[in-house]
Design an enzyme around this catalytic site. Structure first.
Site, short mmCIF file in Angstrom:
data_model
loop_
_atom_site.label_atom_id
_atom_site.label_comp_id
_atom_site.label_asym_id
_atom_site.label_seq_id
_atom_site.Cartn_x
_atom_site.Cartn_y
_atom_site.Cartn_z
N ASP A 142 0.81 -1.22 0.00
CA ASP A 142 0.00 0.00 0.00
C ASP A 142 0.85 1.27 0.00
O ASP A 142 2.06 1.24 0.22
CB ASP A 142 -0.96 0.01 1.21
CG ASP A 142 -0.33 -0.55 2.48
OD1 ASP A 142 0.91 -0.55 2.57
OD2 ASP A 142 -1.06 -0.99 3.38
N GLU A 152 -9.78 -2.26 4.81
CA GLU A 152 -10.45 -1.93 6.07
C GLU A 152 -11.75 -2.74 6.21
O GLU A 152 -12.27 -3.25 5.22
CB GLU A 152 -10.79 -0.44 6.09
CG GLU A 152 -9.56 0.49 6.09
CD GLU A 152 -8.87 0.58 7.46
OE1 GLU A 152 -9.03 -0.33 8.29
OE2 GLU A 152 -8.16 1.57 7.69
C1 F6R Z 1 1.39 -1.41 6.15
C2 F6R Z 1 0.15 -2.16 6.21
C3 F6R Z 1 -0.68 -2.21 7.44
C4 F6R Z 1 0.12 -2.53 8.70
C5 F6R Z 1 -0.79 -2.56 9.92
C6 F6R Z 1 -0.02 -2.78 11.19
O1 F6R Z 1 1.98 -1.51 4.88
O2 F6R Z 1 -0.23 -2.69 5.22
O3 F6R Z 1 -1.68 -3.19 7.26
O4 F6R Z 1 0.75 -3.77 8.55
O5 F6R Z 1 -1.48 -1.34 10.01
O6 F6R Z 1 0.78 -1.68 11.43
P1 F6R Z 1 1.87 -1.65 12.59
O7 F6R Z 1 2.87 -2.70 12.22
O8 F6R Z 1 2.46 -0.28 12.55
O9 F6R Z 1 1.15 -1.99 13.84
#
Ligand code: F6R
Length: 241
Positions: free
Chosen positions: A67, A143
């Site tokens: 993303d 989401e």
């Molecule tokens: C990032 C992504 C998101 C994160 C998720 C967890 O490229 O695709 O899905 O993996 O929001 O984020 P963290 O690791 O910061 O808790």
């Protein structure tokens, strides 16, 4: 599903890095699906160490990221392109031209989404997809919603995601409200999926993802249907499982 419990974040990062290592040893020209966020930082550090010690060669590896925020150019330190260059690509011998993220500045974002799927398809699909998990169960920026969206698409981020990601910005208002994300189709078509989760804040959502009903209201729950899913999670995230 294979579940690997680790004692802490560092142990999770090492074990996950070993899985990436094994993938590249098996297939030197692997296509890696990459993610950003805090979860991945330790794993990328481990990969950098392996590369710098001469144990792991990325020269024939290509990558596609999950993303990118809409509206952020690559030079913006909050963009995912910037994150990838600074936390991984600049420190390993992957040819930068073989690393792809959706272009958050594309004039026509829908067209960019279509081209992104085409690119992944033309590359032959993803060998190993890395995933972190959002507090609301999102994977990539898919989401919670009424349907699983198959293709790469533009999304409006949930309030909880904006709040969670505000820690990387000066304040919440600066977090872009929209992003481009790979869809559930590409993620599910990856030949192997590696889900990394740490910390007690994610314990209840991880339980839902792995053992709750499969529903687009918990996007990660679709992973229960993936034939080759490896979950590497620390004790805190696996608490109660
Ligand atoms: C990032 C992504 C998101 C994160 C998720 C967890 O490229 O695709 O899905 O993996 O929001 O984020 P963290 O690791 O910061 O808790």
């Amino acid at each position: 599903m294979k579940q690997i419990e680790t004692k802490d974040y560092q142990d999770m990062s090492r074990k996950a890095a070993n899985i990436v290592f094994a993938q590249i040893i098996r297939k030197g020209n692997s296509i890696l699906g990459l993610a950003t966020g805090s979860t991945m930082l330790g794993l990328y550090e481990e990969l950098v160490k392996m590369n710098q010690k001469g144990d792991l060669d990325f020269s024939r590896v290509s990558s596609v990221n999950l993303d990118e925020y809409l509206g952020l150019p690559a030079i913006n330190p909050q963009s995912y392109r910037y994150y990838m260059n600074h936390n991984l690509f600049n420190h390993i011998n992957i040819p930068l031209e073989n690393t792809y993220l959706p272009d958050g500045t594309a004039v026509n974002p829908d067209e960019e989404c279509r081209k992104y799927d085409e690119r992944i398809h033309n590359m032959g699909g993803i060998d190993l997809q890395l995933l972190g998990l959002g507090l609301d169960g999102h994977i990539g920026f898919n989401e919670p919603g009424e349907v699983f969206t198959r293709e790469t698409h533009c999304v409006t981020l949930d309030d909880s995601t904006i709040k969670a990601n505000a820690r990387f910005f000066e304040n919440e208002d600066e977090v872009p409200k929209q992003a481009i994300t790979m869809g559930i189709g590409c993620i599910m078509q990856a030949r192997q999926v590696l889900l990394c989760v740490n910390g007690k804040a994610k314990a209840s959502i991880l339980k839902e993802v792995l053992y709750g009903p499969i529903t687009p209201k918990v996007p990660g729950s679709i992973l229960q249907l993936h034939p080759n899913l490896v979950v590497v999670a620390d004790k805190e995230a696996l608490f109660g499982l």
